[in-house]
Design a protein around this motif. Structure first.
Motif, PDB file in Angstrom:
ATOM      1  N   GLN A   1     -26.277  15.025 -34.671  1.00 61.09           N
ATOM      2  CA  GLN A   1     -26.063  14.487 -33.328  1.00 61.09           C
ATOM      3  C   GLN A   1     -26.908  15.227 -32.289  1.00 61.09           C
ATOM      4  OE1 GLN A   1     -21.938  14.508 -32.249  1.00 61.09           O
ATOM      5  NE2 GLN A   1     -22.211  13.193 -30.454  1.00 61.09           N
TER       6      GLN A   1
ATOM      7  N   TRP B   1     -18.367  10.941 -33.473  1.00 59.59           N
ATOM      8  CA  TRP B   1     -19.344  11.302 -32.455  1.00 59.59           C
ATOM      9  C   TRP B   1     -18.837  10.998 -31.051  1.00 59.59           C
ATOM     10  CZ3 TRP B   1     -25.130  10.341 -34.112  1.00 59.59           C
ATOM     11  CH2 TRP B   1     -25.406  11.151 -35.222  1.00 59.59           C
TER      12      TRP B   1
ATOM     13  N   TRP C   1     -21.810  17.234 -24.258  1.00 55.85           N
ATOM     14  CA  TRP C   1     -22.350  16.940 -22.931  1.00 55.85           C
ATOM     15  C   TRP C   1     -22.267  18.171 -22.032  1.00 55.85           C
ATOM     16  CZ3 TRP C   1     -25.505  14.170 -20.285  1.00 55.85           C
ATOM     17  CH2 TRP C   1     -25.390  14.088 -18.904  1.00 55.85           C
TER      18      TRP C   1
ATOM     19  N   MET D   1     -18.793  14.056 -28.260  1.00 54.75           N
ATOM     20  CA  MET D   1     -19.797  13.955 -27.196  1.00 54.75           C
ATOM     21  C   MET D   1     -19.395  14.667 -25.911  1.00 54.75           C
ATOM     22  SD  MET D   1     -22.821  12.956 -27.017  1.00 54.75           S
ATOM     23  CE  MET D   1     -23.869  13.459 -25.664  1.00 54.75           C
TER      24      MET D   1
END
Length: 217
Positions: A190, A8, A16, A12
């Motif tokens: 996620q 993760w 993002w 990310m």
């Protein structure tokens, strides 16, 4: 102890970037939806029968068809009719038209919920239309509008994943790319947690505003 998958941290940054696009789409569509729904509500409550009919037809059309169909129609049918839009503009337009149908009815219901006696008192006191709007209509309707508007914002946020279908590089598209490249399906968990976090934030802000309004009016 909460266990977070090691990958993760590496996924990310890409998510993002997609999240910023998702929030940009959601915020832009939300602001335009509020403006659009206000205009349609005015038409829906108009004394002009033609305006009321057009508003009612629009509301029923967009509340009775899936958002994914509306996105594809805006993205594919409008260009065939000579109106070419970028994928971003097409996605925003579809989200606004879809959510606007729901918010219009919520705004209309909020205005209709104002006790007739309050409006009669305002008329008896000789209040001008703008004065009546500021002192009677808005304070009473805002207590209803805040939660329903927050629900509409949540609705828009949770329909943004469909915009990747027209090429928008949102969080869903980034998650799909990561899953195809790595085979890791936990990326969808996620983004689920990200959506839940944003949704809860909107909910808490709406509850705070609702309590503040209740204490003031």
């Amino acid at each position: 102890m909460i266990l977070i998958p090691e990958n993760w941290a590496t996924t990310m940054p890409a998510l993002w970037g997609g999240l910023k696009v998702t929030l940009n789409v959601a915020v832009t569509a939300s602001l335009l939806t509020v403006l659009w729904a206000s205009v349609v509500t005015w038409a829906r409550l108009s004394h002009n029968r033609a305006l009321r009919l057009i508003a009612m037809m629009y509301i029923e059309l967009f509340r009775s068809t899936p958002i994914i169909v509306q996105i594809f129609i805006v993205f594919t049918v409008l260009p065939a009719a000579g109106l070419r839009l970028s994928p971003y503009a097409a996605a925003i337009l579809a989200l606004v038209l879809n959510a606007g149908g729901y918010l219009t009815e919520n705004i209309r219901a909020a205005f209709k919920a104002i006790p007739a006696g309050l409006l009669e008192v305002a008329d008896a006191l000789g209040m001008a239309p703008l004065q009546k709007l500021r002192r009677v209509i808005l304070p009473q309707s805002l207590k209803v509008l805040v939660p329903v508007t927050a629900n509409t914002l949540l609705f828009i946020l949770l329909t943004t994943p469909f915009v990747f279908l027209v090429g928008i590089q949102d969080m869903m598209m980034q998650a799909n790319k990561i899953q195809r490249e790595t085979g890791d399906f936990t990326v969808f968990l996620q983004i689920t947690l990200i959506y839940v976090s944003i949704s809860l934030s909107i909910h808490f802000v709406a509850r705070f505003l609702e309590r503040r309004l209740s204490s003031h009016f």
